[in-house]
Design an enzyme around this catalytic site. Sequence first.
Site, PDB file in Angstrom:
ATOM      1  N   SER A  80      -0.300  36.009 -24.678  1.00 14.12           N
ATOM      2  CA  SER A  80      -1.497  35.602 -23.943  1.00 14.12           C
ATOM      3  C   SER A  80      -2.785  36.145 -24.546  1.00 14.12           C
ATOM      4  O   SER A  80      -3.874  35.747 -24.127  1.00 14.12           O
ATOM      5  CB  SER A  80      -1.402  36.048 -22.476  1.00 14.12           C
ATOM      6  OG  SER A  80      -0.385  35.350 -21.810  1.00 14.12           O
ATOM      7  N   HIS A 143      -6.514  41.840 -17.855  1.00 10.57           N
ATOM      8  CA  HIS A 143      -5.317  41.322 -18.513  1.00 10.57           C
ATOM      9  C   HIS A 143      -5.702  40.420 -19.680  1.00 10.57           C
ATOM     10  O   HIS A 143      -6.878  40.101 -19.888  1.00 10.57           O
ATOM     11  CB  HIS A 143      -4.460  40.570 -17.492  1.00 10.57           C
ATOM     12  CG  HIS A 143      -2.995  40.691 -17.729  1.00 10.57           C
ATOM     13  ND1 HIS A 143      -2.154  39.601 -17.827  1.00 10.57           N
ATOM     14  CD2 HIS A 143      -2.208  41.781 -17.892  1.00 10.57           C
ATOM     15  CE1 HIS A 143      -0.913  40.009 -18.026  1.00 10.57           C
ATOM     16  NE2 HIS A 143      -0.916  41.332 -18.068  1.00 10.57           N
ATOM     17  N   SER A 145      -5.456  37.206 -20.667  1.00  9.17           N
ATOM     18  CA  SER A 145      -6.144  35.908 -20.613  1.00  9.17           C
ATOM     19  C   SER A 145      -7.624  36.047 -20.283  1.00  9.17           C
ATOM     20  O   SER A 145      -8.472  35.588 -21.056  1.00  9.17           O
ATOM     21  CB  SER A 145      -5.451  34.975 -19.616  1.00  9.17           C
ATOM     22  OG  SER A 145      -4.111  34.750 -19.993  1.00  9.17           O
ATOM     23  N   GLU A 303      -7.752  31.449 -13.892  1.00  7.22           N
ATOM     24  CA  GLU A 303      -6.379  31.593 -14.376  1.00  7.22           C
ATOM     25  C   GLU A 303      -5.379  31.728 -13.239  1.00  7.22           C
ATOM     26  O   GLU A 303      -5.533  32.564 -12.345  1.00  7.22           O
ATOM     27  CB  GLU A 303      -6.250  32.833 -15.271  1.00  7.22           C
ATOM     28  CG  GLU A 303      -4.836  32.987 -15.827  1.00  7.22           C
ATOM     29  CD  GLU A 303      -4.529  34.369 -16.371  1.00  7.22           C
ATOM     30  OE1 GLU A 303      -3.572  34.475 -17.157  1.00  7.22           O
ATOM     31  OE2 GLU A 303      -5.220  35.352 -15.994  1.00  7.22           O
ATOM     32  N   ASP A 308       3.234  32.844 -15.146  1.00  9.07           N
ATOM     33  CA  ASP A 308       3.845  33.491 -16.306  1.00  9.07           C
ATOM     34  C   ASP A 308       4.731  34.655 -15.893  1.00  9.07           C
ATOM     35  O   ASP A 308       5.875  34.793 -16.363  1.00  9.07           O
ATOM     36  CB  ASP A 308       2.713  33.980 -17.224  1.00  9.07           C
ATOM     37  CG  ASP A 308       3.176  34.909 -18.319  1.00  9.07           C
ATOM     38  OD1 ASP A 308       3.694  34.414 -19.333  1.00  9.07           O
ATOM     39  OD2 ASP A 308       3.005  36.136 -18.175  1.00  9.07           O
ATOM     40  N   HIS A 312       8.768  35.387 -16.442  1.00  6.58           N
ATOM     41  CA  HIS A 312       9.310  36.551 -17.139  1.00  6.58           C
ATOM     42  C   HIS A 312      10.425  37.199 -16.328  1.00  6.58           C
ATOM     43  O   HIS A 312      11.363  37.781 -16.889  1.00  6.58           O
ATOM     44  CB  HIS A 312       8.206  37.579 -17.407  1.00  6.58           C
ATOM     45  CG  HIS A 312       7.337  37.249 -18.586  1.00  6.58           C
ATOM     46  ND1 HIS A 312       7.846  36.974 -19.840  1.00  6.58           N
ATOM     47  CD2 HIS A 312       5.987  37.170 -18.702  1.00  6.58           C
ATOM     48  CE1 HIS A 312       6.853  36.739 -20.680  1.00  6.58           C
ATOM     49  NE2 HIS A 312       5.707  36.837 -20.016  1.00  6.58           N
ATOM     50  N   ASP A 349      -1.666  28.609 -21.961  1.00  8.40           N
ATOM     51  CA  ASP A 349      -1.770  29.404 -23.179  1.00  8.40           C
ATOM     52  C   ASP A 349      -0.517  29.316 -24.030  1.00  8.40           C
ATOM     53  O   ASP A 349      -0.574  29.377 -25.261  1.00  8.40           O
ATOM     54  CB  ASP A 349      -2.098  30.861 -22.844  1.00  8.40           C
ATOM     55  CG  ASP A 349      -1.227  31.435 -21.737  1.00  8.40           C
ATOM     56  OD1 ASP A 349      -0.414  30.697 -21.151  1.00  8.40           O
ATOM     57  OD2 ASP A 349      -1.376  32.641 -21.443  1.00  8.40           O
ATOM     58  N   HIS A 350       0.624  29.160 -23.381  1.00  6.25           N
ATOM     59  CA  HIS A 350       1.904  29.090 -24.083  1.00  6.25           C
ATOM     60  C   HIS A 350       2.936  28.536 -23.122  1.00  6.25           C
ATOM     61  O   HIS A 350       2.677  28.368 -21.924  1.00  6.25           O
ATOM     62  CB  HIS A 350       2.333  30.479 -24.578  1.00  6.25           C
ATOM     63  CG  HIS A 350       2.312  31.514 -23.488  1.00  6.25           C
ATOM     64  ND1 HIS A 350       3.219  31.531 -22.452  1.00  6.25           N
ATOM     65  CD2 HIS A 350       1.456  32.541 -23.235  1.00  6.25           C
ATOM     66  CE1 HIS A 350       2.944  32.524 -21.630  1.00  6.25           C
ATOM     67  NE2 HIS A 350       1.866  33.151 -22.073  1.00  6.25           N
ATOM     68  N   HIS A 426       8.335  33.990 -23.933  1.00  5.11           N
ATOM     69  CA  HIS A 426       7.573  32.744 -24.016  1.00  5.11           C
ATOM     70  C   HIS A 426       8.318  31.733 -24.866  1.00  5.11           C
ATOM     71  O   HIS A 426       9.238  32.079 -25.602  1.00  5.11           O
ATOM     72  CB  HIS A 426       6.204  33.004 -24.641  1.00  5.11           C
ATOM     73  CG  HIS A 426       5.347  33.930 -23.846  1.00  5.11           C
ATOM     74  ND1 HIS A 426       4.220  34.538 -24.348  1.00  5.11           N
ATOM     75  CD2 HIS A 426       5.455  34.370 -22.558  1.00  5.11           C
ATOM     76  CE1 HIS A 426       3.667  35.294 -23.431  1.00  5.11           C
ATOM     77  NE2 HIS A 426       4.400  35.212 -22.325  1.00  5.11           N
TER      78      HIS A 426
END
Length: 499
Positions: A80, A143, A145, A303, A308, A312, A349-350, A426
């Site tokens: 990120s 963070h 982002s 965001e 995300d 995880h 972002d991914h 990711h």
Amino acid sequence: MKAQEKLLEHLKTFPNYNVAKNVIMFLGDGLSIPTISATRIYLGKKNGLQYGEEQELFFETFPYTGLSKTYCVDTQVADSACSATAYLCGVKANRGTMGLSASAPRKSCEAMNNASNHVESIFTWAQEAGKSTGLVTTTRVTHASPGGGYAHTAERYWECDENVLRDGLDPELCSDIAEQLVLARPGRDIQVILGGGRKMFRPVTSVDEEGDSGSRLDGVDLISRWHTDKLLRGARPHYAWNKEGLLKMDIENTDFLMGLFESDHLLYNLDTDATKEPSLPELTEVAIKMLQKNNKGYFLFVEGGRIDQAHHETRAQKALDETEQFQAAVRVAAQMTSEQDTLIVVTADHSHVMTHNGYPRRGRSVFETAGVSNRDGLPHSILSYANGPGYKRPTSNGSRYDISTDNMRDKDYRFPALAPLGSETHGGDDVPVFARGPWAQLFTGVLEQHVIPHAMAFAACLGDGLTACWARRHALRPEDLLHVPVAPWQWSPRAWATA
């Protein structure tokens, strides 16, 4: 009939060549295409649709769609930090670094402090144009982002001085991310900062409003420093730590707003107390009300960061619920703005390694098994991960774990993973881009991720590159831009002046 209606809708779509007064960028952290398709069904079932698959997320109604290539300079699969540098600063970077070119190695203070390695973000470009800027996130505001918009750091985890010291380095030489947000530009000029992460701003000896300790070892209370800085500049600041303090503030008589609603990340929507903690749609609404006071316009970054983090943890239900909240925030922004003067871009972002698989019948919840069609006679889940903590160990006789008795509808259920990892990784696949408003047609096709901020800047006449305003001043039609005689890397006001 529905197909013909959709065709007619597309035929009525024409490019918008207005200059974007406002730009709102929505970043779904880890918002992969399988996450979107599974959320459609999740939301559709909640809304009582017969099946669920026919549900659309709000941003899927946008007229223009593309794909973004997310790799870093040094890795195939992005994190990120390098991706934030791409979609906010317009330059691809090394994994783990933010606001720096790829010339800067990770964890190098020397490279981080070398101004020639710094790359500026669209926050800076907007501020230089007289626009207001704001950031909203469900993670810590320090963070990766949001940090990509204001920080220049060789390590994404240097969120406070304690993290720098842990790596054996000197915080006096390596300014931490929270400090950069409060004391350096463009961070200190961001007018709206909403999210989590109070501990990164408070001394370790202090206790915050909810009884949590700070993390800073330098003894500095950066929230107090933020407040004092604004007063010394003749501005009217407001700090909020809960929903009541946010929603009851006097927006018209507030110039700078900081809201930090948790010591760490905001709670997952499924875990939160809605009477105490604002939702992402509510945060978005307040941010827009604050920023729209500037008649020159604004840039807002929003965001949905916990999509995300749920992935995880292989907690798919929480990831989909966070995606639902994210699309609701996009809807709020669209309702509060005009498509004629506000460009809204929604992207990720991914990707992640969750798959939506098997051959489940229509209308089935995604939090179930896909049925028994496997050679061992055991079912597999509709949602599963390539790796992560949801790995199910084989039984003592070597057979595959039987998930049929698991409560897969539990919000904290960890969906099955192929390889055992403490945190799911990711994915390297492309991510979607959705756009509406002025020059939204630029966000089509397959884009390198670092093109995104340049396209937003073109639409809003920001920065030193080619802009819609330059084209207007020279009475150029959009088709005339095909014949401009310089290459993209030569774009500058001086080069264009002689074009």
